[in-house]
Design an enzyme around this catalytic site. Structure first.
Site, PDB file in Angstrom:
ATOM      1  N   CYS A 199      -2.410  48.127 -62.744  1.00  0.00           N
ATOM      2  CA  CYS A 199      -1.195  47.489 -62.214  1.00  0.00           C
ATOM      3  C   CYS A 199      -1.414  46.950 -60.809  1.00  0.00           C
ATOM      4  CB  CYS A 199      -0.038  48.469 -62.260  1.00  0.00           C
ATOM      5  SG  CYS A 199       0.402  48.929 -63.946  1.00  0.00           S
ATOM      6  N   GLU A 450       4.523  62.691 -62.161  1.00  0.00           N
ATOM      7  CA  GLU A 450       4.906  61.700 -61.165  1.00  0.00           C
ATOM      8  C   GLU A 450       6.390  61.384 -61.291  1.00  0.00           C
ATOM      9  OE1 GLU A 450       0.729  59.241 -60.616  1.00  0.00           O
ATOM     10  OE2 GLU A 450       2.314  58.378 -61.850  1.00  0.00           O
ATOM     11  N   SER A 476       3.896  58.394 -58.256  1.00  0.00           N
ATOM     12  CA  SER A 476       3.059  57.248 -58.576  1.00  0.00           C
ATOM     13  C   SER A 476       2.788  56.472 -57.297  1.00  0.00           C
ATOM     14  CB  SER A 476       3.788  56.354 -59.582  1.00  0.00           C
ATOM     15  OG  SER A 476       3.218  55.071 -59.623  1.00  0.00           O
TER      16      SER A 476
END
Length: 561
Positions: A199, A450, A476
């Site tokens: 990502c 997370e 995260s």
């Protein structure tokens, strides 16, 4: 040959001697030629799978690495490593199985590499626990090893602005609060993640791939060249060629991953504003090298290291822009202007850090701030201590808005992520609150989930400048705001976070590295004396993991005894 000797001519363990004939017969069964058997055997650790977007292109990189190894005189042999997509696992029971795979990856790779007596390794990871897990394995196996990652995703584009996965998670809160329409929400869903790759912000995967460069285990561009660029295929070929050079020179991971190399990694971490997960993974990797990294070192390094980058979620820049600005070596070159790096350390290039970064200029001062004009004079991560976190907790300071660097507010306490998420989306969290989520630590989760869903919901609901979140779980790299994780000791082992009550006043003071539950000592002592931590019924791998895992303050490594 004796049981641990290699052929003096070619270096291969299996190529000669009657006692190795059974092994050679099995290589014959693989279709391997005599010529291949007489070359060094190079393991290509492939993290390819069809469920993680950051890994769907790795098959192409595997072929490129194999070609590079073969061109440089080695025999490449592929074997797999698992990987979990944290985004897909987020917000449900699947996230319990994310951090735990780090040690599973390290263990299984160690087993494969040593059982088959590989002479060298090329690791091809990409997402989250996959990178530190393979770095841990590299330290254990300690044969010449080069890393080449799958590369970052390109940023998405929504309504004329670049976006990423964190934009998508925050859109959930915005949509729930009525701040965006259903059509706008669907546009985020369809366009936030446009390509393969890890990502596109400075999340955990990209943080660890960048730090692999900084620590000296990856070639230039490993952390930043986008997954879809052909340049990454060329990088993979060079990684295959370079591991053979390392083999010939006998340069091994523990020669590279020294205490000073980890200090370099932490320094670059502070300049980049990496994910707080690096405070779990760097100590764990160092542990495998026989090096102890105390969390307090982070504050010492942060105090003298300027924060030079604000990539998503801290800012509006993305990995592709960092790559165009000169990448990690350009950041390191800026840091070296103030003598903040150890530059005489050997790396996988066969050259020193100083030789690697020489001439790597900063091409975009908006993406990489010059050392003379940083975002802040201190680094991107801070470790806080106080009665609420006697062994420490971690915050990504560079992603906290100025008005939340110090905050005092009433606690809203939840014993799991799901209850907190329901309260946030249900409008039960108000400006000024401190959300406390406990029993999500390494043992209590187990697996230290997370908390991206709650942090994103807080941002999306418009509470990012007025609400803090504290947890014994973790965050995260896509989380932003006053998000304080890794609270240690955790609730499940009797930590103070386990006795916090709704309405208790909590003070967060990031500039002074403090976190405090504002009740008098006698009341705290009474609560702790009456406290019995909650227990969960566990089975399978999670039960075994919970019995062996240590504190987040120790990197959540597994006990050896």
């Amino acid at each position: 040959m004796s049981c641990n000797e290699k052929c003096t001519d070619c270096g291969n363990f299996f190529c000669e001697g009657a006692e190795m004939a059974p092994q050679r017969s099995l290589f014959n069964a693989l279709g391997m030629t005599e010529e291949e058997m007489k070359k060094p055997l190079v393991g290509i650790v492939s993290s390819y799978n069809e469920i993680v977007p950051g890994h769907m292109n790795i098959d192409k990189l595997v072929e490129a690495v194999k070609m590079g190894v073969a061109m440089a005189g080695g025999t490449p042999v592929v074997f797999p490593a698992i990987a979990v997509c944290d985004g897909i696992a987020m917000g449900h029971q699947g996230m319990k199985y994310s951090l735990v795979t780090r040690d599973l990856i390290a263990d299984s790779t160690e087993c494969m590499a040593l059982a088959h007596h590989f002479d060298a390794l090329v690791m091809i990871p990409n997402c989250d626990k996959n990178v530190p897990g393979l770095l841990m394995a590299a330290a254990r196996v300690n044969v010449p090893t080069v890393f080449v990652s799958g590369g970052p995703m390109l940023a998405g584009h929504v309504q004329g602005s670049k976006t990423s996965l964190s934009s998508m998670f925050e859109a959930v809160g915005a949509y729930t609060a009525g701040k965006i329409s259903e059509e706008e929400f669907e546009e985020y869903e369809n366009k936030a993640c446009p390509t393969c790759g890890s990502c596109s912000g400075m999340y955990t995967a990209n943080s660890m791939n960048c730090l692999t460069e900084a620590i000296g285990m990856g070639l230039k561009g490993n952390g930043t060249i986008p997954a879809v660029y052909s340049e990454r295929i060329r990088l993979a070929k060079h990684a295959g060629m370079q591991v053979m050079e390392m083999y010939r020179r006998n340069i091994r991971p523990r020669d590279i991953m020294t205490e000073k190399a980890f200090m370099n990694a932490l320094t670059v971490d502070m300049a980049l504003g990496c994910s707080t997960n690096t405070m779990l993974h760097i100590p764990a990797i160092a542990h495998e090298c026989g090096i102890d990294i105390n969390l307090d070192i982070a504050n010492e390094i942060s105090a003298k290291t300027p924060n030079l980058c604000h990539l998503a979620p801290a800012g509006h820049a993305y990995m592709e822009q960092l790559n165009e600005a000169g990448g990690i070596y350009a950041v390191m070159n800026e840091l070296d202007k103030k003598g903040l790096l150890y530059t005489d350390l050997i790396t996988v290039t066969g050259k020193t850090v100083g030789e690697n970064i020489k001439g790597c200029i900063n091409k975009d001062h908006d993406i990489i701030r010059p050392i003379e004009n940083p975002y802040s004079e201190t680094g991107g991560i801070a470790v806080l201590r106080g009665n609420l976190a006697q062994d420490g907790c971690v915050v990504k300071r560079s992603a906290v808005v100025p008005e939340m660097l110090t905050h005092t507010g009433p606690a809203k306490v939840f014993d799991c992520e799901e209850d907190a998420q329901a309260a946030i989306l249900g409008g039960k969290i108000e400006a000024g609150d401190v959300v406390v989520i406990r029993y999500e630590g390494p043992k209590g989760g187990p697996g230290m989930r997370e908390m991206l869903n709650p942090t994103s919901a807080i941002q999306g609901m418009g509470l990012g400048t007025s609400v803090a979140l504290i947890t014994d779980g973790r965050f995260s790299g896509a989380s932003r705001g006053a998000s304080i994780g890794h609270v240690s000791p955790e609730a499940a082992v009797g930590g103070v976070i386990g006795v916090v009550k709704d309405g208790d006043s909590i003070t967060i003071d990031i500039p002074n590295y403090k976190i405090q539950l504002n009740i008098d000592d006698a009341e705290l002592e009474r609560r702790m004396a009456e406290f019995t931590p909650k227990k969960k019924e566990l089975s399978g791998y999670l039960k075994r993991y919970a019995s062996l895992v240590t504190s987040g303050a120790q990197g959540a490594v597994l006990k050896n005894e």
